[in-house]
Design an enzyme around this catalytic site. Structure first.
Site, short mmCIF file in Angstrom:
data_model
loop_
_atom_site.label_atom_id
_atom_site.label_comp_id
_atom_site.label_asym_id
_atom_site.label_seq_id
_atom_site.Cartn_x
_atom_site.Cartn_y
_atom_site.Cartn_z
N TRP A 41 28.93 82.35 38.70
CA TRP A 41 28.80 80.93 38.33
C TRP A 41 28.37 80.78 36.89
CZ3 TRP A 41 31.73 77.92 40.74
CH2 TRP A 41 31.95 78.06 42.11
N ASP A 72 21.59 75.20 36.24
CA ASP A 72 22.46 74.98 37.39
C ASP A 72 21.67 75.39 38.64
OD1 ASP A 72 24.32 75.03 39.42
OD2 ASP A 72 25.75 76.33 38.38
N LYS A 81 25.55 72.37 48.91
CA LYS A 81 24.77 73.52 49.36
C LYS A 81 23.47 73.06 50.01
CE LYS A 81 27.83 75.87 46.85
NZ LYS A 81 28.06 76.11 45.43
C1 PLP Z 1 28.91 76.20 44.33
C2 PLP Z 1 28.36 76.38 42.98
C3 PLP Z 1 28.98 75.81 41.85
C4 PLP Z 1 30.28 75.03 41.93
O1 PLP Z 1 30.10 73.89 42.64
P1 PLP Z 1 31.29 72.83 42.80
O2 PLP Z 1 30.54 71.63 43.27
O3 PLP Z 1 32.23 73.39 43.81
O4 PLP Z 1 31.94 72.65 41.49
C5 PLP Z 1 28.39 76.00 40.62
N1 PLP Z 1 27.26 76.70 40.49
C6 PLP Z 1 26.63 77.27 41.55
C7 PLP Z 1 25.38 78.04 41.34
C8 PLP Z 1 27.17 77.13 42.82
O5 PLP Z 1 26.56 77.68 43.87
#
Ligand code: PLP
Length: 360
Positions: free
Chosen positions: A102, A172, A196
């Site tokens: 990511w 993030d 998540k």
């Molecule tokens: C799932 C995830 C993303 C991407 O998320 P989307 O909403 O599908 O764009 C980005 N960073 C992390 C750490 C993730 O777990």
């Protein structure tokens, strides 16, 4: 009706009580005779739902008043572009930390907009450990420092907050927001895709310090400008109303559970149990160094990969779902977000031990 134990990395398990409430009010929200999905986002009803969700999130994370909370679309991946468009002026540079898939995606995207310096990379540890801050080479004049607090695929999580002085720290937190206590004031911006640990997909939540707003480059599309989102209470256009509402129910549920401190305690117990089961056996293995192991996503391998199929089939039979590891890593991965109970982890561990006995 029977509900399985869902270890999916995302979209992930939601609290049953929340789904139940959404079901109860699906056709008729609080006696108004219509569904939240059918309401104008400008109605008193929906603006009330939106404001309450924001307030509950503010309470859960003790978000200081000088931070805006934005509810946007496009997922965390869209933030990878939005962040440089808003904070990286032409010719400026930003520091990024690479700890896995990511963060690498965020680096790739930001590189389209400016000068990106990879100040540290976990590559030298095969992505099984996080370089300490003494190993980072931060730029002197970076517009911001960006990192991912939890790498959902590699199962690598920071158990510390980087120190960047006056340079805004952007994180993030898609897969670990609300799982542990956190000091919002350490950050310039926190963002997380909802699917998540917050709610359904279709929504991304960003917590942005006010003084960072209003500096977007002129070419930044209106819809991607944080200032525009903030000025319009995240309703410049029609927001994903149902995801926002459902996330609000999750925030309320979290408060009822005792808030983030209580979730942290539960999450600590869950991950301890699972990692202990892995470490106590020579049949299962997790390669991540102890202080960088994720509390939310636990990847593990079987001693013999030829048994993977049988392991997954047996798990499915017992209602332990979505344990297959990410296609780029293989093996298994158990995502144990807030909505996954200790009971679910106990059931997984019992199955792992049973499977080992049969096959070791
Ligand atoms: C799932 C995830 C993303 C991407 O998320 P989307 O909403 O599908 O764009 C980005 N960073 C992390 C750490 C993730 O777990």
């Amino acid at each position: 009706m029977s509900r399985v134990y869902n270890f999916c990395a995302g979209p992930a398990a939601l609290p049953e009580a929340v789904l139940q409430q959404a079901q109860n009010e699906l056709l008729d929200w609080q006696g108004k005779g219509l569904s939240v999905m059918e309401m104008s986002h400008r109605s008193d009803e929906f603006t009330g739902i939106a404001a309450e969700a924001e307030q509950n999130l503010r309470d859960l994370l003790s978000i200081p008043n000088n931070y805006k909370v934005l509810f946007m679309q496009g997922g965390a991946s869209q933030q990878f572009a939005q962040i440089p468009l808003n904070f990286l002026t032409d010719g400026a540079c930003a520091d990024y930390i690479d700890t896995g898939i990511w963060s690498r995606k965020s680096i790739e995207e930001a590189s389209r907009f400016g000068n990106i310096n990879i100040a540290a990379s976990a590559k030298k540890y095969d992505y099984f450990a996080i370089p300490g801050q003494n190993e980072w080479e931060l730029s002197k004049d970076a517009a911001y420092v960006h990192y991912a607090s939890n790498e959902t695929i590699g199962g690598l999580q920071f158990d510390w907050v980087p120190e960047t002085g006056d340079v805004p720290l952007i994180v993030d937190m898609s897969s670990d927001i609300l799982s542990k206590q956190l000091d919002v004031s350490r950050y310039g911006m926190i963002y997380a895709g909802a699917q998540k640990n917050i709610g359904p997909s279709g929504l991304v939540v960003a917590i942005v310090r006010e003084d960072l707003l209003g500096k977007a480059r002129a070419s930044c599309p209106t819809m991607l400008n944080y200032q525009v989102a903030a000025d319009n209470s995240s309703m410049y256009n029609t927001p994903p109303t149902f995801s926002w509402y459902l996330s609000g129910l999750v925030f309320k549920w979290l408060k009822e559970q005792g808030g983030v401190a209580a979730m942290e305690q539960r999450n600590r117990a869950k991950q301890e149990l699972l990692y202990k089961a892995i470490d106590d056996s020579s049949f299962y293995n997790n390669p991540v160094s102890a202080n960088a192991r994720s509390w939310m996503n636990v990847p593990f391998r079987l001693a013999d990969a030829q048994l993977d199929k049988a392991f997954l089939a047996g798990a499915d039979e017992r209602g332990l779902l979505n344990l297959k590891g990410h296609r780029s890593v293989g093996g298994m991965r158990a995502s144990i977000y807030n909505a996954v109970s200790l009971e679910a982890v106990e059931a997984l561990v019992a199955y792992m031990q049973e499977f080992e006995k049969e096959h070791a």
